[in-house]
Design an enzyme around this catalytic site. Structure first.
Site, mmCIF file in Angstrom:
data_model
loop_
_atom_site.group_PDB
_atom_site.id
_atom_site.type_symbol
_atom_site.label_atom_id
_atom_site.label_comp_id
_atom_site.label_asym_id
_atom_site.label_seq_id
_atom_site.Cartn_x
_atom_site.Cartn_y
_atom_site.Cartn_z
ATOM 1 N N THR A 67 -6.689 -7.273 6.222
ATOM 2 C CA THR A 67 -7.570 -8.013 5.761
ATOM 3 C C THR A 67 -7.817 -8.581 4.586
ATOM 4 O O THR A 67 -7.831 -9.806 4.417
ATOM 5 C CB THR A 67 -8.837 -7.563 6.357
ATOM 6 O OG1 THR A 67 -8.788 -7.370 8.079
ATOM 7 C CG2 THR A 67 -10.160 -8.569 6.525
ATOM 8 N N CYS A 68 -7.748 -7.747 3.581
ATOM 9 C CA CYS A 68 -7.803 -7.902 2.247
ATOM 10 C C CYS A 68 -6.866 -9.052 1.785
ATOM 11 O O CYS A 68 -7.094 -9.915 1.065
ATOM 12 C CB CYS A 68 -7.838 -6.709 1.349
ATOM 13 S SG CYS A 68 -8.985 -5.419 2.077
#
Length: 159
Positions: A48-49
């Site tokens: 997600t980062c």
């Protein structure tokens, strides 16, 4: 207690990797006299980062400047070399990458995430904050597993 709006950031040493080597960054100096959006991710190169969080801030860097933000900075409990490589890989020249290698900032803010069950160790929680002259003006902390209130778009909407 988790840091709150209206409180001053604790004075912690972070590290930035530059072309000239490692540069210590003292939060009391770094955040003084300017308005900064600081966002924290659980880890560089994590799904997600890398797919959403950092790219949103990279894509909207000019929008933040237009809205009166002097700088956008990302922090993670990673070493400065990993943060530098992640920044280079993501084209984030407009986002300052600040390594919180020992998790000192995450601990001082009481925004620690325990990722030991996934082999990640102790990390910082996902959040975004608007820091004005060292004082927290806004703080958006994600619920575990969420990615909403710390996104670049959400922060921009609330400036």
């Amino acid at each position: 207690m988790t840091i709150a709006v209206g409180e001053t950031l604790p004075d912690i040493k972070l590290v930035k990797a530059t072309a000239d080597g490692l540069e210590p960054v003292q939060t009391s100096n770094y955040f003084a006299g300017k308005k900064v959006v600081l966002f924290s991710v659980p880890g560089a190169f994590t799904p997600t980062c890398s797919a959403k969080h950092l790219p949103g801030f990279v894509d909207h860097a000019a929008d933040f400047k237009a809205a009166g933000i002097d700088e956008v900075a990302c922090t993670a409990v990673n070493d400065p070399f990993v943060m530098k490589a992640w920044g280079a890989a993501s084209g984030s020249a407009d986002v300052t990458m600040l390594a919180d290698g020992n998790g000192d900032l995450a601990k001082a803010l009481d925004l620690v995430m325990d990722g030991t069950g996934f082999g990640l160790g102790i990390r910082g929680q996902r959040f975004a904050a608007v820091i004005n002259d060292g004082v927290v003006e806004q703080l958006h902390v994600e619920a575990p597993g969420d990615f909403k209130v710390s996104s670049a778009e959400y922060v921009l909407e609330h400036l």
